[in-house]
Design a protein around this motif. Structure first.
Motif, PDB file in Angstrom:
ATOM      1  N   GLY A  27       0.828  -1.188   0.000  1.00 13.09           N
ATOM      2  CA  GLY A  27       0.000   0.000   0.000  1.00 13.09           C
ATOM      3  C   GLY A  27       0.864   1.239   0.000  1.00 13.09           C
ATOM      4  O   GLY A  27       2.075   1.194  -0.142  1.00 13.09           O
ATOM      5  N   CYS A  28       0.250   2.389   0.132  1.00 10.52           N
ATOM      6  CA  CYS A  28       0.948   3.664   0.083  1.00 10.52           C
ATOM      7  C   CYS A  28       1.206   4.117   1.511  1.00 10.52           C
ATOM      8  O   CYS A  28       0.277   4.340   2.272  1.00 10.52           O
ATOM      9  N   VAL A  29       2.473   4.245   1.879  1.00 12.62           N
ATOM     10  CA  VAL A  29       2.837   4.453   3.276  1.00 12.62           C
ATOM     11  C   VAL A  29       3.396   5.853   3.468  1.00 12.62           C
ATOM     12  O   VAL A  29       4.480   6.169   2.997  1.00 12.62           O
ATOM     13  N   PRO A  30       2.668   6.772   4.132  1.00 10.26           N
ATOM     14  CA  PRO A  30       3.213   8.099   4.377  1.00 10.26           C
ATOM     15  C   PRO A  30       4.374   8.034   5.363  1.00 10.26           C
ATOM     16  O   PRO A  30       4.374   7.221   6.273  1.00 10.26           O
ATOM     17  N   VAL A  31       5.357   8.918   5.171  1.00  6.38           N
ATOM     18  CA  VAL A  31       6.487   8.977   6.088  1.00  6.38           C
ATOM     19  C   VAL A  31       6.704  10.420   6.508  1.00  6.38           C
ATOM     20  O   VAL A  31       5.990  11.318   6.093  1.00  6.38           O
ATOM     21  N   GLY A  32       7.776  10.617   7.307  1.00  2.10           N
ATOM     22  CA  GLY A  32       7.940  11.878   7.998  1.00  2.10           C
ATOM     23  C   GLY A  32       7.966  13.116   7.137  1.00  2.10           C
ATOM     24  O   GLY A  32       7.443  14.152   7.513  1.00  2.10           O
ATOM     25  N   ASP A  33       8.620  13.059   5.956  1.00  2.07           N
ATOM     26  CA  ASP A  33       8.754  14.273   5.172  1.00  2.07           C
ATOM     27  C   ASP A  33       7.676  14.389   4.103  1.00  2.07           C
ATOM     28  O   ASP A  33       7.749  15.232   3.230  1.00  2.07           O
ATOM     29  N   GLY A  34       6.661  13.556   4.140  1.00  2.00           N
ATOM     30  CA  GLY A  34       5.571  13.633   3.176  1.00  2.00           C
ATOM     31  C   GLY A  34       5.778  12.769   1.954  1.00  2.00           C
ATOM     32  O   GLY A  34       4.895  12.655   1.109  1.00  2.00           O
ATOM     33  N   SER A  35       6.969  12.139   1.814  1.00  2.11           N
ATOM     34  CA  SER A  35       7.188  11.231   0.698  1.00  2.11           C
ATOM     35  C   SER A  35       6.392   9.957   0.924  1.00  2.11           C
ATOM     36  O   SER A  35       5.886   9.705   2.012  1.00  2.11           O
ATOM     37  N   GLN A  36       6.331   9.117  -0.093  1.00  8.81           N
ATOM     38  CA  GLN A  36       5.563   7.892   0.010  1.00  8.81           C
ATOM     39  C   GLN A  36       6.328   6.725  -0.586  1.00  8.81           C
ATOM     40  O   GLN A  36       7.093   6.887  -1.530  1.00  8.81           O
ATOM     41  N   ALA A  37       6.117   5.550  -0.008  1.00  8.34           N
ATOM     42  CA  ALA A  37       6.653   4.309  -0.534  1.00  8.34           C
ATOM     43  C   ALA A  37       5.489   3.360  -0.759  1.00  8.34           C
ATOM     44  O   ALA A  37       4.653   3.176   0.132  1.00  8.34           O
ATOM     45  N   ASP A  38       5.402   2.780  -1.945  1.00  8.99           N
ATOM     46  CA  ASP A  38       4.334   1.820  -2.236  1.00  8.99           C
ATOM     47  C   ASP A  38       4.583   0.489  -1.537  1.00  8.99           C
ATOM     48  O   ASP A  38       3.643  -0.163  -1.092  1.00  8.99           O
ATOM     49  N   LEU A  39       5.859   0.083  -1.491  1.00  8.04           N
ATOM     50  CA  LEU A  39       6.204  -1.231  -0.970  1.00  8.04           C
ATOM     51  C   LEU A  39       7.624  -1.184  -0.433  1.00  8.04           C
ATOM     52  O   LEU A  39       8.500  -0.552  -1.028  1.00  8.04           O
ATOM     53  N   GLU A 324       6.647   5.559  -6.707  1.00  5.21           N
ATOM     54  CA  GLU A 324       6.181   6.121  -7.969  1.00  5.21           C
ATOM     55  C   GLU A 324       6.836   7.491  -8.159  1.00  5.21           C
ATOM     56  O   GLU A 324       7.225   8.160  -7.194  1.00  5.21           O
ATOM     57  N   ILE A 325       6.913   7.947  -9.394  1.00  2.87           N
ATOM     58  CA  ILE A 325       7.523   9.242  -9.665  1.00  2.87           C
ATOM     59  C   ILE A 325       6.726  10.363  -9.011  1.00  2.87           C
ATOM     60  O   ILE A 325       7.282  11.422  -8.660  1.00  2.87           O
ATOM     61  N   ASP A 326       5.432  10.145  -8.775  1.00  2.91           N
ATOM     62  CA  ASP A 326       4.613  11.171  -8.115  1.00  2.91           C
ATOM     63  C   ASP A 326       5.032  11.403  -6.666  1.00  2.91           C
ATOM     64  O   ASP A 326       4.634  12.427  -6.070  1.00  2.91           O
ATOM     65  N   ALA A 327       5.804  10.473  -6.090  1.00  7.21           N
ATOM     66  CA  ALA A 327       6.267  10.646  -4.712  1.00  7.21           C
ATOM     67  C   ALA A 327       7.389  11.663  -4.594  1.00  7.21           C
ATOM     68  O   ALA A 327       7.724  12.089  -3.486  1.00  7.21           O
ATOM     69  N   PHE A 328       7.983  12.056  -5.725  1.00  4.11           N
ATOM     70  CA  PHE A 328       9.098  13.005  -5.685  1.00  4.11           C
ATOM     71  C   PHE A 328       8.591  14.407  -5.346  1.00  4.11           C
ATOM     72  O   PHE A 328       7.553  14.849  -5.866  1.00  4.11           O
ATOM     73  N   ARG A 329       9.333  15.106  -4.503  1.00  3.87           N
ATOM     74  CA  ARG A 329       9.022  16.493  -4.189  1.00  3.87           C
ATOM     75  C   ARG A 329       9.512  17.382  -5.321  1.00  3.87           C
ATOM     76  O   ARG A 329      10.716  17.376  -5.655  1.00  3.87           O
ATOM     77  N   PRO A 330       8.644  18.171  -5.944  1.00  4.54           N
ATOM     78  CA  PRO A 330       9.071  19.016  -7.073  1.00  4.54           C
ATOM     79  C   PRO A 330      10.113  20.036  -6.628  1.00  4.54           C
ATOM     80  O   PRO A 330      10.117  20.531  -5.513  1.00  4.54           O
ATOM     81  N   VAL A 331      11.031  20.331  -7.554  1.00  8.49           N
ATOM     82  CA  VAL A 331      12.032  21.369  -7.334  1.00  8.49           C
ATOM     83  C   VAL A 331      11.519  22.652  -7.956  1.00  8.49           C
ATOM     84  O   VAL A 331      11.182  22.690  -9.146  1.00  8.49           O
ATOM     85  N   ALA A 332      11.448  23.685  -7.184  1.00 11.06           N
ATOM     86  CA  ALA A 332      10.917  24.968  -7.675  1.00 11.06           C
ATOM     87  C   ALA A 332      11.862  25.585  -8.684  1.00 11.06           C
ATOM     88  O   ALA A 332      13.075  25.470  -8.566  1.00 11.06           O
TER      89      ALA A 332
END
Length: 332
Positions: A27-39, A324-332
């Motif tokens: 599943g999609c697991v939230p972590v401390g900095d807001g990123s996500q890991a599917d598995l 997933e690539i959507d888990a990446f934090r965008p660079v401004a």
């Protein structure tokens, strides 16, 4: 050694999810900095499906993941973390492999796809069938030295579309050697230094559209070379510098390409993965130091499957994380 049989009992660890590194978390697991890991799968150990500092990963056209660790084993998983088979390299007392790649059937002169293994501390490249049978006639090297066909510590080995092999090495050589499909030496370039075209630990190699990408790890940069010009390629560009800002690197150890030709770079000391344009402009960042899912501890490798799922070797947490690539934090 042929692949060993797997029984159901060996997979018992896969059914239990734990909070800290080495767990299998679906599943999609939230972590401390807001990123996500599917598995997240794996934990420290020597039994099947566990890892002791995994340091290399590659993927075949069936989306099977090949992972080498400091037990000297190569373990093969599907994209959901299920162990399929494994085997060990012939020798591992002196050290363990640090690079893996697939030579496709189209690249191979005999039409047989192969797993290429940088057998680092035995100064050679090994070649296996994808089922784990060592093809001794395809071994390149085995002698320590700095002459043509000799190696220092081998970091990675890859094949181009003509079936030629490129082998990287570090220590006193810091160079790339090119061999024909029969393993005959063709050329070499590089050498130790920080000038463009020189290397300090060329750790990971990748070829795409006649361009050779190299993570120049201890110079904290990426170098690209044009392979279409002859046996000694021409430098295209060099990008990156030491640091932890987007677009900077701190020991880039591996890289791979996304379908849009953007590049993913794993940084061993920055404990992150960067997504960048082919010219080195940062797009996004994933990961931070730590042990929770979505955090990294000395990552060494990255691979992408046909569904664009990203697999990161979280080496000192002894596990694999899928994102997933959507888990990446965008660079401004």
């Amino acid at each position: 050694m042929p692949p060993l049989p797997i029984n159901r009992r060996n997979f018992a660890w896969l059914s239990t999810a734990i909070a800290i590194g080495g767990s299998v978390t679906s599943g999609c697991v939230p972590v401390g900095d807001g990123s996500q890991a599917d598995l997240v799968w794996g934990k420290y150990g020597f039994s099947e499906g566990r890892f002791r500092t995994p340091r290399a990963i590659t993927i075949d056209d069936q989306d099977q993941l090949y992972i080498a660790d400091k037990t000297g084993r190569i373990q093969v998983f599907d994209g959901d973390g299920n162990l399929l088979r494994f085997w060990s390299t012939p020798q591992s007392d002196n050290g363990k492999p640090t690079g893996l790649s697939i030579q496709t059937a189209q690249q191979a002169d005999d039409g047989v796809p192969k797993l290429l293994v940088a057998d680092t501390h035995y100064y050679r490249m090994l070649a296996y069938t994808l089922d784990g049978e060592l093809i001794e006639s395809k071994t390149i090297g085995g002698v320590a030295g700095h002459g043509p066909g000799e190696f220092a510590f081998v970091t990675d080995a890859i094949s181009d579309d003509e079936g030629c092999f490129y082998v990287g090495e570090y220590n006193a050589s810091d160079r790339i050697q090119k061999f024909d499909p029969d393993g005959k030496f063709i050329s070499q370039w590089g050498g130790t230094g920080d000038q463009p075209g020189k290397f300090v630990r060329p750790q990971s190699l990748l070829i795409h559209n006649n361009v050779l990408w190299i993570t120049d790890a201890c110079n904290h940069r990426i170098q690209r070379f044009d392979l279409s010009v002859g046996d000694v390629p021409e430098l295209i560009d060099v990008w990156g510098e030491p640091g932890d800002a987007p677009g900077q690197f701190y020991y880039p150890y591996d890289l791979t390409l996304m379908p849009d030709d953007s590049v993913l770079v794993v940084e061993y000391k920055n404990n992150r993965v960067q997504n960048l344009t082919p010219e080195g402009k940062p797009i996004g960042v994933w990961g931070s130091p730590g042990m929770q899912a979505g955090m990294l501890n000395g990552p060494w490798g990255v691979a992408v499957d046909s569904m664009n799922r990203i697999f990161v070797i979280d080496s000192y947490n002894h596990r694999v994380q899928r994102i997933e690539i959507d888990a990446f934090r965008p660079v401004a």
